[in-house]
Structure formats: structure tokens, C-alpha cells
Motif scaffolding. Structure first.
Motif, PDB file in Angstrom:
ATOM      1  N   LEU A  26     -12.170   3.397  10.817  1.00 35.35           N
ATOM      2  CA  LEU A  26     -10.690   3.090  11.340  1.00 35.35           C
ATOM      3  C   LEU A  26     -10.389   1.756  10.616  1.00 35.35           C
ATOM      4  N   TRP A  27     -11.315   1.036  10.578  1.00 34.99           N
ATOM      5  CA  TRP A  27     -10.727  -0.460   9.884  1.00 34.99           C
ATOM      6  C   TRP A  27     -10.185   0.530   8.742  1.00 34.99           C
ATOM      7  N   SER A  28     -10.951   0.998   7.318  1.00 35.33           N
ATOM      8  CA  SER A  28     -11.117   1.363   6.563  1.00 35.33           C
ATOM      9  C   SER A  28      -9.125   2.032   6.425  1.00 35.33           C
ATOM     10  N   LEU A  29      -8.818   2.961   7.333  1.00 34.28           N
ATOM     11  CA  LEU A  29      -7.747   3.117   7.775  1.00 34.28           C
ATOM     12  C   LEU A  29      -6.353   2.676   7.815  1.00 34.28           C
ATOM     13  N   CYS A  30      -7.331   1.675   9.047  1.00 33.07           N
ATOM     14  CA  CYS A  30      -5.747   0.277   9.016  1.00 33.07           C
ATOM     15  C   CYS A  30      -5.461  -0.548   8.314  1.00 33.07           C
ATOM     16  N   THR A  31      -6.226  -0.167   7.141  1.00 34.25           N
ATOM     17  CA  THR A  31      -5.899  -1.647   5.692  1.00 34.25           C
ATOM     18  C   THR A  31      -4.849  -0.824   5.034  1.00 34.25           C
ATOM     19  N   PHE A  32      -5.580   0.520   4.737  1.00 31.47           N
ATOM     20  CA  PHE A  32      -4.827   1.840   3.974  1.00 31.47           C
ATOM     21  C   PHE A  32      -3.316   1.607   4.666  1.00 31.47           C
ATOM     22  N   VAL A  33      -3.106   2.027   5.337  1.00 28.54           N
ATOM     23  CA  VAL A  33      -1.902   1.753   6.289  1.00 28.54           C
ATOM     24  C   VAL A  33      -1.213   1.228   6.180  1.00 28.54           C
ATOM     25  N   GLN A  34      -0.695  -0.444   6.408  1.00 27.80           N
ATOM     26  CA  GLN A  34      -1.018  -1.880   5.726  1.00 27.80           C
ATOM     27  C   GLN A  34      -0.548  -1.346   4.752  1.00 27.80           C
ATOM     28  N   GLY A  35      -0.431  -0.787   3.327  1.00 26.06           N
ATOM     29  CA  GLY A  35       0.536  -1.145   2.037  1.00 26.06           C
ATOM     30  C   GLY A  35       1.809  -0.074   2.751  1.00 26.06           C
ATOM     31  N   PHE A  36       2.089   1.004   3.622  1.00 24.61           N
ATOM     32  CA  PHE A  36       3.557   1.501   3.735  1.00 24.61           C
ATOM     33  C   PHE A  36       4.146   0.658   4.928  1.00 24.61           C
ATOM     34  N   VAL A  37       3.455  -0.594   5.489  1.00 26.13           N
ATOM     35  CA  VAL A  37       4.889  -0.903   5.988  1.00 26.13           C
ATOM     36  C   VAL A  37       5.704  -1.205   5.801  1.00 26.13           C
ATOM     37  N   THR A  38       6.941  -1.622   6.700  1.00 29.30           N
ATOM     38  CA  THR A  38       8.549  -2.032   6.247  1.00 29.30           C
ATOM     39  C   THR A  38       8.917  -3.288   6.943  1.00 29.30           C
ATOM     40  N   GLY A  39       8.109  -2.963   8.222  1.00 31.06           N
ATOM     41  CA  GLY A  39       8.439  -5.023   8.822  1.00 31.06           C
ATOM     42  C   GLY A  39       7.336  -5.213   9.819  1.00 31.06           C
ATOM     43  N   VAL A  40       7.815  -6.335  10.720  1.00 36.12           N
ATOM     44  CA  VAL A  40       6.708  -6.948  10.570  1.00 36.12           C
ATOM     45  C   VAL A  40       6.070  -6.730  12.111  1.00 36.12           C
ATOM     46  N   GLY A  41       6.460  -5.490  12.659  1.00 38.53           N
ATOM     47  CA  GLY A  41       6.240  -5.080  14.107  1.00 38.53           C
ATOM     48  C   GLY A  41       4.756  -4.000  13.160  1.00 38.53           C
ATOM     49  N   ALA A  42       4.823  -3.300  12.437  1.00 35.96           N
ATOM     50  CA  ALA A  42       3.749  -2.560  11.508  1.00 35.96           C
ATOM     51  C   ALA A  42       2.903  -3.354  11.451  1.00 35.96           C
ATOM     52  N   LEU A  43       3.375  -4.055  10.836  1.00 37.74           N
ATOM     53  CA  LEU A  43       2.474  -5.072  10.262  1.00 37.74           C
ATOM     54  C   LEU A  43       1.856  -5.979  11.160  1.00 37.74           C
ATOM     55  N   PHE A  44       1.679  -6.210  12.297  1.00 40.46           N
ATOM     56  CA  PHE A  44       1.707  -7.050  13.548  1.00 40.46           C
ATOM     57  C   PHE A  44       0.280  -5.686  14.102  1.00 40.46           C
ATOM     58  N   ALA A  45       0.895  -4.594  13.480  1.00 39.66           N
ATOM     59  CA  ALA A  45      -0.368  -3.863  14.839  1.00 39.66           C
ATOM     60  C   ALA A  45      -1.289  -3.182  14.210  1.00 39.66           C
ATOM     61  N   CYS A  46      -1.252  -2.953  12.859  1.00 40.25           N
ATOM     62  CA  CYS A  46      -2.508  -2.614  11.926  1.00 40.25           C
ATOM     63  C   CYS A  46      -3.402  -3.714  11.689  1.00 40.25           C
ATOM     64  N   ARG A  47      -2.709  -5.156  11.800  1.00 42.68           N
ATOM     65  CA  ARG A  47      -3.911  -6.378  11.820  1.00 42.68           C
ATOM     66  C   ARG A  47      -5.032  -6.550  12.976  1.00 42.68           C
ATOM     67  N   LEU A  48      -4.051  -5.830  14.713  1.00 38.50           N
ATOM     68  CA  LEU A  48      -4.389  -5.854  16.005  1.00 38.50           C
ATOM     69  C   LEU A  48      -5.806  -4.867  16.066  1.00 38.50           C
ATOM     70  N   GLY A  49      -5.093  -3.720  14.857  1.00 40.31           N
ATOM     71  CA  GLY A  49      -5.807  -2.271  14.903  1.00 40.31           C
ATOM     72  C   GLY A  49      -7.087  -3.224  14.024  1.00 40.31           C
ATOM     73  N   LEU A  50      -7.090  -3.681  13.207  1.00 40.21           N
ATOM     74  CA  LEU A  50      -8.075  -3.678  11.854  1.00 40.21           C
ATOM     75  C   LEU A  50      -9.059  -4.965  12.857  1.00 40.21           C
ATOM     76  N   GLY A  51      -8.203  -6.017  13.517  1.00 41.11           N
ATOM     77  CA  GLY A  51      -9.487  -6.800  14.178  1.00 41.11           C
ATOM     78  C   GLY A  51     -10.401  -5.342  15.064  1.00 41.11           C
ATOM     79  N   ALA A  52      -9.838  -4.422  16.206  1.00 40.71           N
ATOM     80  CA  ALA A  52     -10.592  -4.093  17.624  1.00 40.71           C
ATOM     81  C   ALA A  52     -10.970  -2.824  15.999  1.00 40.71           C
ATOM     82  N   ALA A  53     -11.461  -2.764  15.248  1.00 41.02           N
ATOM     83  CA  ALA A  53     -11.663  -1.938  14.199  1.00 41.02           C
ATOM     84  C   ALA A  53     -13.048  -2.005  14.383  1.00 41.02           C
ATOM     85  N   GLU A  54     -12.953  -3.360  14.045  1.00 37.97           N
ATOM     86  CA  GLU A  54     -14.855  -4.770  13.156  1.00 37.97           C
ATOM     87  C   GLU A  54     -14.725  -4.550  14.113  1.00 37.97           C
TER      88      GLU A  54
END
Length: 462
Positions: free
Chosen positions: A106-134
Motif C-alpha cells: 500500500l505505501w509503495s502504491l501511494c509513492t508510485f501514484v505521487q508521480g501522476f499528481v497534478t495538484g496539491v489536493g492529490a499530493l496531500f491525499a497521497c501523503r496521508l495514505g503513505l503515512g497510514a500505510a507505513e
């Protein structure tokens, strides 16, 4: 033709031969498992810090200002802290193998998806997901060490996987900077995320509990169990006669009836409260180096970026040595007949006291002297990074996941508090002088907690 082997490997050729000889040389399967933990921890820290390397290019492309980027950075710590106790409960319910695989995937998927973000909202959501998954990662590390290693080797084992935090940052950062220069910031997330996904499959394929590991012979299992290992699956403290890890875990959980009140009961025990304070203090020094250290060199010491790139590696190398030294020193004391109180607490207390010398950087003019002082402080922080060993020593039977989750929650509050306090101090004073003083004082408080609060190192009975 010989009959087929049983699924539990109880009669593998190595074990049968050893029994026939009467004296079997111990296998070293536990070190293979330790290697898996070290690689997993290194990937863990690369995933959580790669955003800092990408930030200069990322903020320009996405139009994110410094204040908003600070909020994005902090998102990881908020979800990471909040998920610690649920992650520990999940670990106690589902065991080490599945929990670690799911967490890394799950945390690796959150990292991988960060490469596709186009705005701060998506980036913020990925970082929240990364923290929870780790969040279950370090409780699982502690559980695996308690399962696979006798008490006399746990500090060494903890130090070995912990050094992965520093090695990844010290030695892979130049490669990541070169990758970003050649292919852009998005490539960092693709590569680091993909590495984690692949290693998750490696973990699932190779990790086994001791009694199920094909490379662990009877002599090694006896050695681990005699030294207090296999506590999760043997459940000796709970007097369980259940066979197999999953059954033992379920019986232990049923016996204790886990609920949220258990967290409060554990925190009222001085052993856990004291090591939580101490780990918060040690992590404050670590977080300073993970967040503000390059800025300190650039603004306070006025170093050029090329020089920063060279000097910044030194403290991380020193911290790696400190982690290994602290673990080896602790286990050496234990083998020399010193009590767990001395063997476990002395390296941590000495490390925290020595980490407080970071404040001396305020009083020297030479950049070389500054790096030497900071390297000494970070070496000491690494030396004090034995808190997870104490978690293994004091956790009640069947509650290592919950205990580790509480401990990691307290420790990682430093990831929220320290960057914010240092930032406020620097903003108010225009200098890092009082910021370094703050880090030094926190280290002293941590040492005091181990001296006056923790008390005897012994398993908590509930």
C-alpha cells in the motif's frame, strides 16, 4: 524412496542429521530474516523522504508555495501517528507476514501514484495514505525481532535493521538527484514505488515464522526459544499450548480481550511511558536532520549547494555507525552478565546525553567543526536508537503489536512537533541558535526519562 516431508519442516534433512549426530551446528536463518527487515526499512525511509528531493522541481511545476508545501510535508506524520494503534492491533490480529506485505504494498502504491499528481489536493491525499500505510512497519519489525532473536541478540538485530534508515538516505540520495536531473521529479516516485512493490513480493515469498522456515534447524529454534524468542508464537507467558503462530496469536488476543482501554492501561506503566518520552527525544534529533539540516547549512552556515551535498552525507554515515555500535555495545554488556537495566539503558542514556552537544555548533566558526559536532550528535542519536529493543523486552504476552503501536505513536509525534517548533523559532529569530538549543534540551529530557521514569526493564504483566 523417502517419505515426503511434513509441512512444518520438523524432519528436514538438516534437523534429522543434527539429531543423529547428537550435536547440531546452529543454522543462521534468523540473519536472513534480519536482512529482509533491513532492506524493508531502507525502502520505508526512501518512500517517506523522496518528496524532499523532488520538492524544488515539484513546487515549481504544481505552483505550490513554501507554506503549503510545509503542510504537505506534515501530512505524512499526522496520518502515521494516528494509525499507530490501529496498525498495532491489525498486526496482533493478522500476524507479521501478511501485515508487512500489505503495508509495503500500500505505501509503495501511494509513492508510485505521487508521480501522476497534478495538484496539491492529490499530493496531500497521497501523503496521508503513505503515512497510514507505513504505520505497522516498525511494530512488525519489533515483533519479528522478538520472535526470531534471543534477548541477547535483540539490540544487535534492532540496530542492524535501523541502520537502513540512514544508509538509504546517505548513499541513494546522489542517485536520486541524478535521476531527477535526467528524467524529472516524477521519475523518483515511479522508481522508488516500483522497488517497494517488487520487494513486497520478495517478502511474501521468503518470510516464514521460525518453526516454518526451511533453513532454520532444531538447534537454532532451541537457541532462540531458550533466549526468550518465539514469544509471540510460543506464547509461553500466556501458558498457551496452541500449535502454530496464527493459533497462538488468536488465543493470546482472545485471552487479553483487546480494546482501546488497553492502550491507557499500558501507558500508565512507567516502563512504557518512560521509553515513549525517550524515543520522542531521540526522534526529535533525527527529524531535525531529515527536515531542517540542509536549510541550516545553506542559511546559517552559508554553504554552497555543492558543499552541502558533500557535507550532508557525513552525519548520516556517523548515525549509521552509531546505530550499529549502540546495538553491539548493548548486547556485549548483556553477554558480560550485566542486567537488562544496564545493558539496554546505558547506551540510550549515553547517546541522548551526547546528542545534546548539538548546541555546541552555535559557538564555532569553522564549517568543518560544525559538521564534526553535528556528526557526533547524529552518531549519538543512532546509538540511542534502541528503543524498539526495549519494546520487545517489556511488551505483555500477545500484545507486542499494540505496545509497539503506542510506542511508535509517541515517538513519531516528533515528526509533527519538531519541524513546526524549529520553523517557528527560525521565523521569529531569523537564526537557528535557539532551534539547536531546543533540540539539545529535548535530548536531555529524554535522558532524564530513562534515568528517573523507566525503572526496571521487565515484561509488563496485565
Amino acid at each position: 524412496m523417502a517419505p515426503p516431508l511434513s509441512a512444518g519442516h520438523a524432519d528436514t534433512p538438516a534437523r534429522s542429521a543434527g539429531a543423529a549426530e547428537g550435536s547440531l551446528r546452529r543454522s543462521r536463518a534468523r540473519y536472513r530474516v534480519l536482512g529482509l527487515l533491513a532492506v524493508g526499512t531502507m525502502i520505508n525511509y526512501l518512500d517517506r523522504t523522496v518528496l524532499g528531493i523532488a520538492a524544488p522541481q515539484l513546487t515549481k511545476e504544481l505552483g505550490i508555495d513554501a507554506a503549503l508545501m510545509g503542510l504537505v510535508f506534515s501530512a505524512f506524520s499526522w496520518s502515521y501517528v494516528l494509525a499507530q494503534v490501529p496498525g498495532g492491533l491489525f498486526l496482533d490480529r493478522f500476524g507479521s507476514k501478511f501485515t508487512y506485505w500489505l503495508s509495503m504494498t500500500l505505501w509503495s502504491l501511494c509513492t508510485f501514484v505521487q508521480g501522476f499528481v497534478t495538484g496539491v489536493g492529490a499530493l496531500f491525499a497521497c501523503r496521508l495514505g503513505l503515512g497510514a500505510a507505513e504505520s505497522p512497519c516498525f511494530p512488525t519489525n519489533s515483533r519479528v525481532v522478538a520472535t526470531w532473536f534471543p534477548q541477547s541478540e535483540r539490540a544487535f538485530a534492532t540496530g542492524t535493521y535501523t541502520v537502513g534508515e540512514y544508509i538509504g538516505l546517505a548513499f541513494f540520495s546522489p542517485f536520486l538527484f541524478a535521476l531527477m536531473g535526467a528524467f524529472g521529479w516524477r521519475s523518483l516516485f515511479y522508481v522508488v514505488g516500483a522497488v517497494g512493490l517488487v520487494f513486497g513480493l520478495v517478502w511474501w515469498r521468503l518470510y516464514r515464522e521460525p518453526q516454518d522456515h526451511p533453513a532454520a534447524n532444531r538447534a537454532e529454534l532451541d537457541y532462540i526459544e531458550a533466549g526468550g524468542g518465539l514469544v509471540v508464537h510460543g506464547a509461553r507467558e500466556a501458558k498457551s499450548e496452541a500449535k502454530g503462530g496464527d493459533i497462538a496469536d488468536k488465543n493470546a488476543n482472545k485471552k487479553h480481550g483487546f480494546d482501546w482501554r488497553m492502550a491507557g492501561r499500558l501507558l500508565r506503566r512507567r516502563q512504557l511511558a518512560g521509553i515513549c518520552i525517550g524515543q520522542f527525544a531521540g526522534n526529535s534529533t533525527l527529524v531535525f536532520f531529515l527536515t531542517w539540516f540542509p536549510t541550516y547549512l545553506a542559511t546559517e552556515r552559508h554553504m554552497a549547494w555543492l558543499k552541502i551535498g558533500f557535507f550532508a552525507i557525513m552525519p548520516f554515515i556517523a548515525a549509521s555507525v552509531g546505530v550499529l555500535f549502540g546495538g553491539a555495545f548493548s548486547d556485549w554488556l548483556l553477554r558480560r552478565g550485566k542486567s537488562a537495566n544496564v545493558a539496554r539503558k546505558l547506551p540510550i542514556i549515553a547517546g541522548l546525553l551526547l546528542a545534546s552537544t548539538i548546541v555546541l555548533a552555535n559557538f564555532v566558526a569553522s564549517n568543518v567543526a560544525v559538521i564534526a559536532i553535528l556528526s557526533l550528535a547524529f552518531f549519538a542519536q543512532g546509538m540511542a536508537a534502541l528503543g524498539w529493543t526495549l519494546v520487545s523486552d517489556i511488551a505483555p504476552a500477545g500484545m507486542l503489536g499494540l505496545t509497539g503501536g503506542i510506542f511508535n505513536l509517541a515517538a513519531n509525534l516528533a515528526g509533527i512537533v519538531t519541524p513546526l517548533v524549529v520553523g517557528l523559532i527560525v521565523a521569529a529569530t531569523g537564526s537557528f541558535v535557539w532551534a539547536l538549543a531546543f533540540i539539545g534540551v529535548i535530548a536531555l529530557i529524554g535522558a532524564a526519562a530513562y534515568i528517573f521514569v523507566v525503572g526496571d526493564i521487565r515484561r509488563i504483566e496485565l
